[in-house]
Design a protein around this motif. Structure first.
Motif, PDB file in Angstrom:
ATOM      1  N   ILE A 111       5.994  24.179   6.954  1.00  0.00           N
ATOM      2  CA  ILE A 111       4.853  24.090   7.871  1.00  0.00           C
ATOM      3  C   ILE A 111       3.702  23.392   7.148  1.00  0.00           C
ATOM      4  N   PRO A 112       3.316  22.193   7.588  1.00  0.00           N
ATOM      5  CA  PRO A 112       2.185  21.494   6.956  1.00  0.00           C
ATOM      6  C   PRO A 112       0.855  22.109   7.363  1.00  0.00           C
ATOM      7  N   CYS A 113      -0.109  22.019   6.441  1.00  0.00           N
ATOM      8  CA  CYS A 113      -1.449  22.557   6.677  1.00  0.00           C
ATOM      9  C   CYS A 113      -2.481  21.469   6.395  1.00  0.00           C
ATOM     10  N   GLU A 114      -3.752  21.789   6.545  1.00  0.00           N
ATOM     11  CA  GLU A 114      -4.802  20.807   6.303  1.00  0.00           C
ATOM     12  C   GLU A 114      -4.949  20.529   4.809  1.00  0.00           C
ATOM     13  N   LEU A 115      -5.582  19.397   4.502  1.00  0.00           N
ATOM     14  CA  LEU A 115      -5.861  18.971   3.122  1.00  0.00           C
ATOM     15  C   LEU A 115      -4.584  18.784   2.299  1.00  0.00           C
ATOM     16  N   GLY A 116      -3.495  18.427   2.958  1.00  0.00           N
ATOM     17  CA  GLY A 116      -2.243  18.139   2.258  1.00  0.00           C
ATOM     18  C   GLY A 116      -1.474  19.355   1.785  1.00  0.00           C
ATOM     19  N   ALA A 117      -1.944  20.551   2.099  1.00  0.00           N
ATOM     20  CA  ALA A 117      -1.223  21.765   1.691  1.00  0.00           C
ATOM     21  C   ALA A 117      -0.055  22.019   2.640  1.00  0.00           C
ATOM     22  N   SER A 118       0.822  22.902   2.253  1.00  0.00           N
ATOM     23  CA  SER A 118       1.966  23.255   3.093  1.00  0.00           C
ATOM     24  C   SER A 118       2.447  24.653   2.718  1.00  0.00           C
ATOM     25  N   VAL A 119       3.200  25.234   3.627  1.00  0.00           N
ATOM     26  CA  VAL A 119       3.747  26.583   3.447  1.00  0.00           C
ATOM     27  C   VAL A 119       5.216  26.552   3.843  1.00  0.00           C
ATOM     28  N   GLN A 165      -0.586  34.254  12.505  1.00  0.00           N
ATOM     29  CA  GLN A 165      -0.058  33.177  13.349  1.00  0.00           C
ATOM     30  C   GLN A 165      -0.494  33.416  14.791  1.00  0.00           C
ATOM     31  N   ILE A 166      -1.204  32.423  15.360  1.00  0.00           N
ATOM     32  CA  ILE A 166      -1.546  32.474  16.775  1.00  0.00           C
ATOM     33  C   ILE A 166      -0.824  31.326  17.477  1.00  0.00           C
ATOM     34  N   ALA A 167      -1.177  31.093  18.715  1.00  0.00           N
ATOM     35  CA  ALA A 167      -0.393  30.145  19.512  1.00  0.00           C
ATOM     36  C   ALA A 167      -0.414  28.730  18.956  1.00  0.00           C
ATOM     37  N   ASN A 168      -1.593  28.258  18.488  1.00  0.00           N
ATOM     38  CA  ASN A 168      -1.700  26.845  18.114  1.00  0.00           C
ATOM     39  C   ASN A 168      -1.895  26.589  16.618  1.00  0.00           C
ATOM     40  N   LYS A 169      -2.023  27.635  15.788  1.00  0.00           N
ATOM     41  CA  LYS A 169      -2.165  27.422  14.344  1.00  0.00           C
ATOM     42  C   LYS A 169      -1.947  28.723  13.585  1.00  0.00           C
ATOM     43  N   SER A 170      -1.841  28.585  12.260  1.00  0.00           N
ATOM     44  CA  SER A 170      -1.644  29.743  11.380  1.00  0.00           C
ATOM     45  C   SER A 170      -2.543  29.608  10.159  1.00  0.00           C
ATOM     46  N   MET A 171      -2.680  30.732   9.435  1.00  0.00           N
ATOM     47  CA  MET A 171      -3.553  30.739   8.271  1.00  0.00           C
ATOM     48  C   MET A 171      -2.999  31.731   7.249  1.00  0.00           C
ATOM     49  N   LEU A 172      -3.092  31.360   5.961  1.00  0.00           N
ATOM     50  CA  LEU A 172      -2.688  32.234   4.864  1.00  0.00           C
ATOM     51  C   LEU A 172      -3.904  32.523   3.994  1.00  0.00           C
ATOM     52  N   MET A 173      -4.147  33.808   3.736  1.00  0.00           N
ATOM     53  CA  MET A 173      -5.285  34.170   2.901  1.00  0.00           C
ATOM     54  C   MET A 173      -4.908  35.325   1.968  1.00  0.00           C
ATOM     55  N   ASN A 174      -5.643  35.399   0.872  1.00  0.00           N
ATOM     56  CA  ASN A 174      -5.483  36.492  -0.081  1.00  0.00           C
ATOM     57  C   ASN A 174      -6.731  37.363   0.007  1.00  0.00           C
TER      58      ASN A 174
END
Length: 227
Positions: A111-119, A165-174
Motif C-alpha cells: 500500500i503506497p503512502c504520501e511522501l514516497g512511503a509505503s506499508v 483504515q477508513i473508506a478512502n485512506k489509512s494511517m499508521l502511527m506510534n
C-alpha cells in the motif's frame, strides 16, 4: 694284584658315574606336584576377584539409573511447561467473532503512502485475524480492535502502534512515540473510493440544511382619521 684292582676300578667307574647321574633325577617327581599346586589355586583367586568386581559393577549401575530417571523427569517437566505456555499464548491470540469480522475488511498487500512511503500488510496464516505490518524502519504484529465509528483499527499493544483504515485512506502511527509513521495510504480499493468521491461529491452539511424565508417586518398600523 695292583693291576687287577686297577682293572676292576676301571670297570666299576662307568657304573658309579651312571649311578651318580641317575641319583639326582629321583626327587624331580616330588618337585613337580609342588609347582602344580599354586596353579590350581589360581582359579580360586580369579573367582574371588570376579566376586569382588560384581558388587562394584552393581553400585556403579545404580547412580547411572538414578541420573536417567532425573533426566527423564526434567524432560517431562520442560514439556509440560512448554504446553502450558503454548496454551496461554493461544488463549491470548484468540479473537471474538466481532474482531474476526473486522479482520476480514483489512486491505492487504503493498500500500503506497504520501511522501514516497509505503506499508506492506500480510495476514498471518497460522493465526487467523492477525497481521504483520512492516515498512521502512518499523515492523509490527497487529490484531483488530472494535471501534464505535466502524473504522478498521489494528493495534500492536506491546509496541504502541495503531493502523486505522477508513473508506478512502489509512494511517499508521506510534502512540508511544507520538509519531505518524505513514499517512494518506491508499490501497486499490481506497483509490477507487477516492475517485468516486471526486466524481460525485457529497453535499456539505450546510447545503443539506433546508432554506428558511427571511423574516418580514409587519406594516405599521394606519393612523385614525381626525374628527
Amino acid at each position: 694284584m695292583k693291576t687287577f684292582i686297577a682293572s676292576a676300578l676301571m670297570l666299576l667307574a662307568p657304573a658309579l658315574v651312571m649311578a651318580q647321574d641317575a641319583a639326582p633325577a629321583k626327587p624331580a617327581p616330588a618337585k613337580t606336584p609342588a609347582k602344580a599346586a599354586p596353579a590350581k589355586a589360581a582359579p580360586a583367586k580369579a573367582k574371588e576377584k570376579s566376586t569382588e568386581a560384581k558388587p562394584a559393577a552393581k553400585s556403579a549401575a545404580k547412580p547411572a539409573a538414578t541420573s536417567k530417571k532425573a533426566s527423564s523427569s526434567r524432560t517431562q517437566l520442560k514439556s509440560a511447561t512448554n504446553q502450558v505456555a503454548t496454551g496461554i499464548i493461544a488463549a491470548e491470540a484468540a479473537l471474538t467473532p466481532q474482531e474476526l469480522a473486522i479482520a476480514e475488511r483489512v486491505h492487504t498487500g503493498h500500500i503506497p503512502c504520501e511522501l514516497g512511503a509505503s506499508v506492506h500488510i500480510e495476514a498471518d496464516a497460522k493465526s487467523p485475524g492477525h497481521f504483520r505490518i512492516d515498512g521502512k524502519g518499523f515492523n509490527y504484529y497487529m490484531s483488530p480492535i472494535a471501534t464505535s465509528t466502524g473504522a478498521v483499527r489494528l493495534e500492536d499493544q506491546k509496541a504502541g502502534a495503531v493502523w486505522i483504515q477508513i473508506a478512502n485512506k489509512s494511517m499508521l502511527m506510534n502512540q508511544k512515540l507520538g509519531q505518524r509513521l505513514a499517512d494518506e495510504c491508499m490501497s486499490p480499493q481506497q483509490v477507487a473510493v477516492t475517485e468516486s468521491i471526486k466524481k460525485n461529491p457529497q453535499p456539505s452539511l450546510l447545503e443539506a440544511l433546508p432554506a428558511t424565508a427571511p423574516a418580514t417586518a409587519s406594516a405599521p398600523a394606519a393612523p385614525a382619521p381626525a374628527q
